[in-house]
Design a protein around this motif. Structure first.
Motif, PDB file in Angstrom:
ATOM      1  N   ARG A 118       0.964  -1.253  -0.041  1.00 42.12           N
ATOM      2  CA  ARG A 118       0.136   0.146  -0.272  1.00 42.12           C
ATOM      3  C   ARG A 118       0.759   1.098  -0.168  1.00 42.12           C
ATOM      4  O   ARG A 118       0.770   2.093  -0.652  1.00 42.12           O
ATOM      5  CB  ARG A 118      -0.700  -0.130   1.229  1.00 42.12           C
ATOM      6  CG  ARG A 118      -1.663  -1.322   1.277  1.00 42.12           C
ATOM      7  CD  ARG A 118      -3.321  -0.778   1.332  1.00 42.12           C
ATOM      8  NE  ARG A 118      -4.210  -2.143   1.191  1.00 42.12           N
ATOM      9  CZ  ARG A 118      -5.112  -2.110   0.518  1.00 42.12           C
ATOM     10  NH1 ARG A 118      -5.889  -1.348   0.047  1.00 42.12           N
ATOM     11  NH2 ARG A 118      -5.920  -3.448   0.521  1.00 42.12           N
ATOM     12  N   GLN A 122       0.881   3.892  -3.064  1.00 37.89           N
ATOM     13  CA  GLN A 122       0.685   5.275  -2.685  1.00 37.89           C
ATOM     14  C   GLN A 122       1.778   6.416  -3.260  1.00 37.89           C
ATOM     15  O   GLN A 122       1.339   7.391  -3.609  1.00 37.89           O
ATOM     16  CB  GLN A 122       0.525   5.465  -1.077  1.00 37.89           C
ATOM     17  CG  GLN A 122       0.068   6.704  -0.596  1.00 37.89           C
ATOM     18  CD  GLN A 122       0.529   7.261   0.541  1.00 37.89           C
ATOM     19  OE1 GLN A 122       1.188   6.339   1.642  1.00 37.89           O
ATOM     20  NE2 GLN A 122       0.978   8.383   0.880  1.00 37.89           N
ATOM     21  N   GLU A 127      -2.633   4.275  -6.015  1.00 37.89           N
ATOM     22  CA  GLU A 127      -3.250   3.384  -4.940  1.00 37.89           C
ATOM     23  C   GLU A 127      -5.100   3.375  -5.032  1.00 37.89           C
ATOM     24  O   GLU A 127      -5.803   2.488  -4.219  1.00 37.89           O
ATOM     25  CB  GLU A 127      -3.181   4.148  -3.475  1.00 37.89           C
ATOM     26  CG  GLU A 127      -3.791   5.628  -3.487  1.00 37.89           C
ATOM     27  CD  GLU A 127      -2.758   6.805  -3.581  1.00 37.89           C
ATOM     28  OE1 GLU A 127      -2.332   6.570  -5.016  1.00 37.89           O
ATOM     29  OE2 GLU A 127      -2.740   7.844  -3.068  1.00 37.89           O
ATOM     30  N   ASP A 135      -2.025  -8.578  -0.494  1.00 38.90           N
ATOM     31  CA  ASP A 135      -0.850  -8.458  -0.253  1.00 38.90           C
ATOM     32  C   ASP A 135      -0.372  -9.004   1.018  1.00 38.90           C
ATOM     33  O   ASP A 135      -0.937  -9.993   1.636  1.00 38.90           O
ATOM     34  CB  ASP A 135      -0.395  -6.849  -0.114  1.00 38.90           C
ATOM     35  CG  ASP A 135      -0.970  -6.243   1.150  1.00 38.90           C
ATOM     36  OD1 ASP A 135      -1.213  -6.912   2.349  1.00 38.90           O
ATOM     37  OD2 ASP A 135      -1.199  -4.786   1.116  1.00 38.90           O
TER      38      ASP A 135
END
Ligand code: BG6
Ligand code: MG
Length: 212
Positions: A118, A122, A127, A135
């Motif tokens: 994540r 990002q 994202e 994940d």
């Protein structure tokens, strides 16, 4: 309609060198031999299993507690290095392929062993682009086990046999096939005899999928 599950590290963005720098710092500090050849073995493999591979070269044995500390040390450096990642670090052709897949109504997901997924998405500004993200924080078994891809398929609400996986790691190709998915190999993963397709560019994937 097929769905596409992308591996992250080495497919969407190249983090190989950042992993190398962070593991190298940990290894040097502990007098463990570590080079790029060993780093290549860590592609697609979880953090804990990566450490085990690195420690094969160590003369010392480490307790569970010490292993946790070594992983923490490495990850702290890695996460700092990730701070420099930006949109322009996305690998060539990725954004164009994503746009074409979306235009064609193909669902897309990430299936990555990384617990930093994540944060990476990002940093590179992707994202909110994927329909699902699976994940390393959600799985018990990392690639070559199919778990992360099966989680992605479940989140996409599609059957594994409708999923096409794009992977740069041999372990990832094995995981895709173990999950009953189509496996497209890019980069290093081309050496896997299990791959259904081998490509050098993202645009070749558009051709395989018959995108307009
Ligand atoms: C994979 C990488 O995507 O994630 C591996 O290819 C890495 O090299 C693994 O070890 C775990 O990453 P993290 O960010 O959870 O340490
Ligand atoms: Mg990878």
């Amino acid at each position: 309609m097929k769905s596409v599950i992308f591996d992250l590290d080495g497919v969407i963005v190249s983090t190989d060198d950042l992993h190398f720098q962070a593991w190298k710092s940990m290894a040097d500090r502990n007098g463990i031999p570590f080079d790029r050849q060993i780093n290549n073995l860590l592609r697609g493999v979880s953090r804990a299993e990566s450490l085990e591979i690195i420690l094969r070269k160590s003369e010392k044995s480490y307790s569970e507690q010490q292993k946790q500390e070594l992983m923490q040390y490495k990850n702290d450096i890695y996460v700092k290095l990730l701070d420099n990642l930006k949109h322009s670090d996305i690998l060539p052709g990725v954004v164009e392929l994503i746009n074409r897949l979306k235009k064609a109504g193909v669902k897309i997901a990430i299936g990555s062993s990384s617990k930093n997924t994540r944060k990476i998405l990002q940093k590179i500004g992707l994202e909110t682009v994927f329909d699902a993200i699976a994940d390393g924080t959600e799985i018990q078994h990392s690639k070559p086990d199919p778990e992360v891809f099966l989680v992605a398929a479940r989140k996409l609400e599609t059957k594994p046999e409708n999923c096409v996986v794009v992977e740069d790691a041999v372990a990832g190709i094995e995981a895709a096939k173990a999950g009953n998915m189509t496996a497209i190999a890019i980069g290093d993963a081309a050496s896997s005899s299990l791959a259904d397709y081998r490509v050098n560019t993202m645009m070749q994937i558009a051709e395989i999928l018959n995108l307009e």
